[in-house]
Write a protein that holds these residues in place. Structure first.
Motif, PDB file in Angstrom:
ATOM      1  N   LEU A  51       0.842  -1.188   0.000  1.00 34.78           N
ATOM      2  CA  LEU A  51       0.000   0.000   0.000  1.00 34.78           C
ATOM      3  C   LEU A  51       0.883   1.246   0.000  1.00 34.78           C
ATOM      4  O   LEU A  51       1.640   1.476   0.952  1.00 34.78           O
ATOM      5  N   GLU A  52       0.780   2.052  -1.060  1.00 36.57           N
ATOM      6  CA  GLU A  52       1.602   3.251  -1.203  1.00 36.57           C
ATOM      7  C   GLU A  52       0.727   4.442  -1.563  1.00 36.57           C
ATOM      8  O   GLU A  52      -0.189   4.322  -2.378  1.00 36.57           O
ATOM      9  N   THR A  53       1.035   5.594  -0.971  1.00 43.02           N
ATOM     10  CA  THR A  53       0.280   6.818  -1.224  1.00 43.02           C
ATOM     11  C   THR A  53       0.005   6.993  -2.716  1.00 43.02           C
ATOM     12  O   THR A  53       0.916   6.884  -3.538  1.00 43.02           O
ATOM     13  N   SER A  54      -1.234   7.241  -3.048  1.00 43.06           N
ATOM     14  CA  SER A  54      -1.760   7.537  -4.395  1.00 43.06           C
ATOM     15  C   SER A  54      -1.865   6.325  -5.318  1.00 43.06           C
ATOM     16  O   SER A  54      -2.290   6.473  -6.452  1.00 43.06           O
ATOM     17  N   HIS A  55      -1.496   5.137  -4.835  1.00 45.00           N
ATOM     18  CA  HIS A  55      -1.552   3.927  -5.658  1.00 45.00           C
ATOM     19  C   HIS A  55      -2.590   2.948  -5.118  1.00 45.00           C
ATOM     20  O   HIS A  55      -2.637   2.720  -3.905  1.00 45.00           O
ATOM     21  N   PRO A  56      -3.373   2.332  -6.006  1.00 44.95           N
ATOM     22  CA  PRO A  56      -4.192   1.221  -5.519  1.00 44.95           C
ATOM     23  C   PRO A  56      -3.269   0.085  -5.075  1.00 44.95           C
ATOM     24  O   PRO A  56      -2.116   0.015  -5.499  1.00 44.95           O
TER      25      PRO A  56
END
Length: 165
Positions: A51-56
Motif C-alpha cells: 500500500l503506497e500513497t496515491s496507488h491502488p
C-alpha cells in the motif's frame, strides 16, 4: 501538500491518499484469483498487499498459488526505490501468453521481506484478476500494477497529469 483533492471514502472503503510513503506491507486473507486463456492460473487466500500513497494496492501471491508451468522467467529487470530489483515472468497457458505480466523481488530491501517468493500481476495484461470475486480494474498508465476494486478510492497515480505526484 497533496496535488489533488482525494475522493472521500464511503463505508468499508480506503483512500489511497491515506496509504503511507514509504509503502506499507500487510498480509491479506482475501481470495485472490488470476485468469488467463479461460483458466484460473493462480488462486490464494494468503497474499500480501503493498500500500503506497496515491496507488491502488498491489497484491503479491505466493509462488505456490500458481498452477505448475504457468510462470516462465524472462530477461530484464527494473528497480523500485522501495522494494529493490524486480525480475519478470510471462504467464503462459495452452491458449494464451501474457508477456512480462508478473514480477517478483528475489532479494527485497529491508521492510519488504514479506514479498520474497511472491509474484505480483499486472491486471491489464491478463484476462482477469479478482479480489473476493470482484473483477479488478487496472491502474491507468501501463507502468504501475495496482489493483482497483470498489474497496479503494483515488484519484490514482497513472491518470493523465499525475506524473509529478
Amino acid at each position: 501538500m497533496r496535488p489533488v483533492t482525494p475522493d472521500a471514502p464511503g463505508p468499508g472503503q480506503e483512500s489511497v491518499w491515506d496509504y503511507p510513503r514509504p509503502p506499507r506491507v500487510e498480509t491479506s486473507n482475501e481470495t485472490i484469483e488470476v485468469w488467463l486463456g479461460g483458466v484460473a492460473v493462480a488462486r490464494t487466500q494468503a497474499s500480501v498487499r503493498v500500500l503506497e500513497t496515491s496507488h491502488p494496492p498491489s497484491y503479491y501471491l505466493p509462488l505456490d498459488a500458481f498452477e505448475p508451468g504457468v510462470l516462465r522467467a524472462v530477461d530484464g529487470t527494473s528497480f523500485c526505490e522501495w522494494k529493490g530489483v524486480a525480475t519478470y515472468y510471462d504467464l503462459v497457458t495452452p491458449s494464451a501468453t501474457a508477456s512480462r505480466a508478473g514480477w517478483t523481488y528475489a532479494q527485497p530491501t529491508p521492510g519488504f521481506e514479506a514479498i520474497r517468493d511472491h509474484v505480483s500481476i499486472m491486471p491489464g495484461l491478463v484476462e482477469a484478476c479478482l479480489v473476493d470475486g470482484e473483477v479488478v480494474r487496472a491502474q491507468e498508465g501501463g507502468f504501475y500494477g495496482g489493483w482497483i476494486t470498489d474497496r479503494v478510492v483515488g484519484p490514482f497515480k497513472g491518470i493523465p497529469g499525475s506524473r509529478g505526484w
